[in-house]
Design a protein around this motif. Sequence first.
Motif, PDB file in Angstrom:
ATOM      1  N   ASP A 104      80.023  84.735 108.070  1.00  0.00           N
ATOM      2  CA  ASP A 104      80.612  85.376 109.246  1.00  0.00           C
ATOM      3  C   ASP A 104      80.908  84.449 110.424  1.00  0.00           C
ATOM      4  OD1 ASP A 104      80.310  88.498 108.672  1.00  0.00           O
ATOM      5  OD2 ASP A 104      78.525  87.492 107.912  1.00  0.00           O
ATOM      6  N   GLY A 105      80.571  83.172 110.304  1.00  0.00           N
ATOM      7  CA  GLY A 105      80.818  82.304 111.455  1.00  0.00           C
ATOM      8  C   GLY A 105      80.538  80.851 111.158  1.00  0.00           C
ATOM      9  N   ASP A 106      80.787  80.008 112.176  1.00  0.00           N
ATOM     10  CA  ASP A 106      80.593  78.565 112.077  1.00  0.00           C
ATOM     11  C   ASP A 106      79.212  78.192 112.617  1.00  0.00           C
ATOM     12  OD1 ASP A 106      83.278  78.608 111.359  1.00  0.00           O
ATOM     13  OD2 ASP A 106      83.981  77.984 113.332  1.00  0.00           O
ATOM     14  N   LEU A 107      78.779  76.985 112.275  1.00  0.00           N
ATOM     15  CA  LEU A 107      77.490  76.478 112.736  1.00  0.00           C
ATOM     16  C   LEU A 107      77.653  75.016 113.125  1.00  0.00           C
ATOM     17  CD1 LEU A 107      74.454  77.200 113.007  1.00  0.00           C
ATOM     18  CD2 LEU A 107      74.149  76.313 110.700  1.00  0.00           C
ATOM     19  N   LYS A 108      77.135  74.654 114.311  1.00  0.00           N
ATOM     20  CA  LYS A 108      77.224  73.272 114.789  1.00  0.00           C
ATOM     21  C   LYS A 108      75.825  72.738 115.073  1.00  0.00           C
ATOM     22  CE  LYS A 108      81.548  73.689 117.461  1.00  0.00           C
ATOM     23  NZ  LYS A 108      81.707  75.109 117.765  1.00  0.00           N
ATOM     24  N   VAL A 109      75.687  71.411 114.994  1.00  0.00           N
ATOM     25  CA  VAL A 109      74.444  70.772 115.425  1.00  0.00           C
ATOM     26  C   VAL A 109      74.265  71.094 116.902  1.00  0.00           C
ATOM     27  CG1 VAL A 109      73.326  68.550 115.834  1.00  0.00           C
ATOM     28  CG2 VAL A 109      74.559  68.940 113.696  1.00  0.00           C
ATOM     29  N   GLY A 110      73.061  71.514 117.269  1.00  0.00           N
ATOM     30  CA  GLY A 110      72.772  71.894 118.646  1.00  0.00           C
ATOM     31  C   GLY A 110      72.774  73.394 118.875  1.00  0.00           C
ATOM     32  N   ASP A 111      73.350  74.156 117.942  1.00  0.00           N
ATOM     33  CA  ASP A 111      73.338  75.614 118.060  1.00  0.00           C
ATOM     34  C   ASP A 111      71.907  76.130 117.957  1.00  0.00           C
ATOM     35  OD1 ASP A 111      76.076  75.885 118.302  1.00  0.00           O
ATOM     36  OD2 ASP A 111      76.407  76.526 116.231  1.00  0.00           O
ATOM     37  N   LYS A 112      71.626  77.186 118.688  1.00  0.00           N
ATOM     38  CA  LYS A 112      70.332  77.865 118.568  1.00  0.00           C
ATOM     39  C   LYS A 112      70.527  79.043 117.622  1.00  0.00           C
ATOM     40  CE  LYS A 112      66.385  79.410 121.218  1.00  0.00           C
ATOM     41  NZ  LYS A 112      65.855  79.800 122.522  1.00  0.00           N
ATOM     42  N   ILE A 113      69.644  79.137 116.619  1.00  0.00           N
ATOM     43  CA  ILE A 113      69.777  80.203 115.630  1.00  0.00           C
ATOM     44  C   ILE A 113      68.490  81.025 115.547  1.00  0.00           C
ATOM     45  CG2 ILE A 113      71.541  79.051 114.231  1.00  0.00           C
ATOM     46  CD1 ILE A 113      69.233  78.259 112.272  1.00  0.00           C
ATOM     47  N   HIS A 114      68.637  82.211 115.011  1.00  0.00           N
ATOM     48  CA  HIS A 114      67.518  83.128 114.768  1.00  0.00           C
ATOM     49  C   HIS A 114      67.602  83.523 113.301  1.00  0.00           C
ATOM     50  CE1 HIS A 114      65.628  87.352 115.675  1.00  0.00           C
ATOM     51  NE2 HIS A 114      64.802  86.569 115.006  1.00  0.00           N
ATOM     52  N   ILE A 115      66.538  83.262 112.551  1.00  0.00           N
ATOM     53  CA  ILE A 115      66.495  83.624 111.130  1.00  0.00           C
ATOM     54  C   ILE A 115      65.528  84.789 110.986  1.00  0.00           C
ATOM     55  CG2 ILE A 115      65.937  82.857 108.792  1.00  0.00           C
ATOM     56  CD1 ILE A 115      66.761  80.022 109.661  1.00  0.00           C
ATOM     57  N   LYS A 116      66.033  85.872 110.387  1.00  0.00           N
ATOM     58  CA  LYS A 116      65.224  87.089 110.295  1.00  0.00           C
ATOM     59  C   LYS A 116      65.308  87.678 108.899  1.00  0.00           C
ATOM     60  CE  LYS A 116      64.297  91.302 112.915  1.00  0.00           C
ATOM     61  NZ  LYS A 116      62.889  91.203 112.623  1.00  0.00           N
ATOM     62  N   GLY A 117      64.146  88.032 108.375  1.00  0.00           N
ATOM     63  CA  GLY A 117      64.073  88.675 107.062  1.00  0.00           C
ATOM     64  C   GLY A 117      62.804  89.493 106.991  1.00  0.00           C
TER      65      GLY A 117
END
Length: 86
Positions: free
Chosen positions: A26-39
């Motif tokens: 659904d989207g792009d990812l760059k170095v420096g991006d803040k992400i949330h991983i949920k499962g």
Amino acid sequence: MAEEVKIGVVTHFFGKVGAGLINLTDGDLKVGDKIHIKGHTSDFEQVVESIQIEHKDVEEAKKSSQAGIKVKEHVREHDVVYKIIG
């Protein structure tokens, strides 16, 4: 207030190197991006420090690609990856 946008799903976890393979649906990812991983058992935030595509370091991974990233905790197949904006 930060907004979260779904960018992909974890498809594999490499335990020895502490990395997750993310299918960017659904989207792009760059170095420096803040992400949330949920499962089911995963729920954490981190900053993306490196991205690999086919064992090569890249600065950015585009939607529809498979990107490997170092993760600070164990991730599992089907965990959802969100980009935190703001």
